[in-house]
Design a protein around this motif. Sequence first.
Motif, short mmCIF file in Angstrom:
data_model
loop_
_atom_site.label_atom_id
_atom_site.label_comp_id
_atom_site.label_asym_id
_atom_site.label_seq_id
_atom_site.Cartn_x
_atom_site.Cartn_y
_atom_site.Cartn_z
N GLU A 57 43.22 40.40 46.27
CA GLU A 57 44.51 39.99 45.73
C GLU A 57 44.51 40.07 44.20
OE1 GLU A 57 47.17 39.29 47.56
OE2 GLU A 57 46.05 39.58 49.40
N GLN A 58 43.47 39.54 43.58
CA GLN A 58 43.41 39.51 42.13
C GLN A 58 43.29 40.90 41.53
OE1 GLN A 58 40.10 36.78 42.00
NE2 GLN A 58 41.41 35.10 41.32
N CYS A 59 42.46 41.74 42.13
CA CYS A 59 42.26 43.09 41.62
C CYS A 59 43.50 43.96 41.83
CB CYS A 59 41.03 43.71 42.25
SG CYS A 59 39.49 42.88 41.78
N SER A 60 44.17 43.79 42.96
CA SER A 60 45.43 44.52 43.19
C SER A 60 46.48 44.09 42.18
CB SER A 60 45.93 44.25 44.61
OG SER A 60 45.03 44.74 45.56
N CYS A 61 46.55 42.81 41.93
CA CYS A 61 47.47 42.29 40.92
C CYS A 61 47.14 42.88 39.55
CB CYS A 61 47.38 40.76 40.88
SG CYS A 61 48.27 39.98 39.52
N SER A 62 45.86 42.94 39.25
CA SER A 62 45.40 43.42 37.95
C SER A 62 45.85 44.86 37.68
CB SER A 62 43.88 43.32 37.88
OG SER A 62 43.40 43.75 36.63
N ILE A 63 45.65 45.76 38.64
CA ILE A 63 46.05 47.15 38.42
C ILE A 63 47.57 47.27 38.35
CG2 ILE A 63 45.96 47.88 40.84
CD1 ILE A 63 45.05 49.99 37.72
N ASP A 64 48.28 46.42 39.07
CA ASP A 64 49.74 46.43 38.98
C ASP A 64 50.20 46.02 37.58
OD1 ASP A 64 49.94 47.27 41.60
OD2 ASP A 64 50.40 45.27 42.39
#
Length: 120
Positions: A57-64
């Motif tokens: 969740e955090q890494c997906s958010c980060s790239i977004d």
Amino acid sequence: MTCRRAGPIVAAAAILFGQIFLGQARAADLNDYPTAARAEYVFGCMKANGEVRQAIEQCSCSIDVIASIIPYDRYVTAETVLSMSQVRSTLGSEFRSAEQATSPVNDLRRAQAEAEVRCF
């Protein structure tokens, strides 16, 4: 009488379709990162932050967040500079010291810092 009513309906429909079109255009602008690039970022991020559900969740958010701040071509440039600066030679030192090389890296680092604040 129906012609008078049709005017506001047509205007409302035109506004609605215009907003949908603009929304799709904005989404396309924010989604100019290829899926493979996003996946690669998430995999690397998860390695660094633990391979757990929360990291996904955090890494997906980060790239977004990063994608919303810097365009994909600037991201590729920064990633290339970072990769080339790892080379232990004169070529690597050129990538570590050149202003054209440090500017995109600084942009990426600022975007990553913002992503860190928003996502972690």
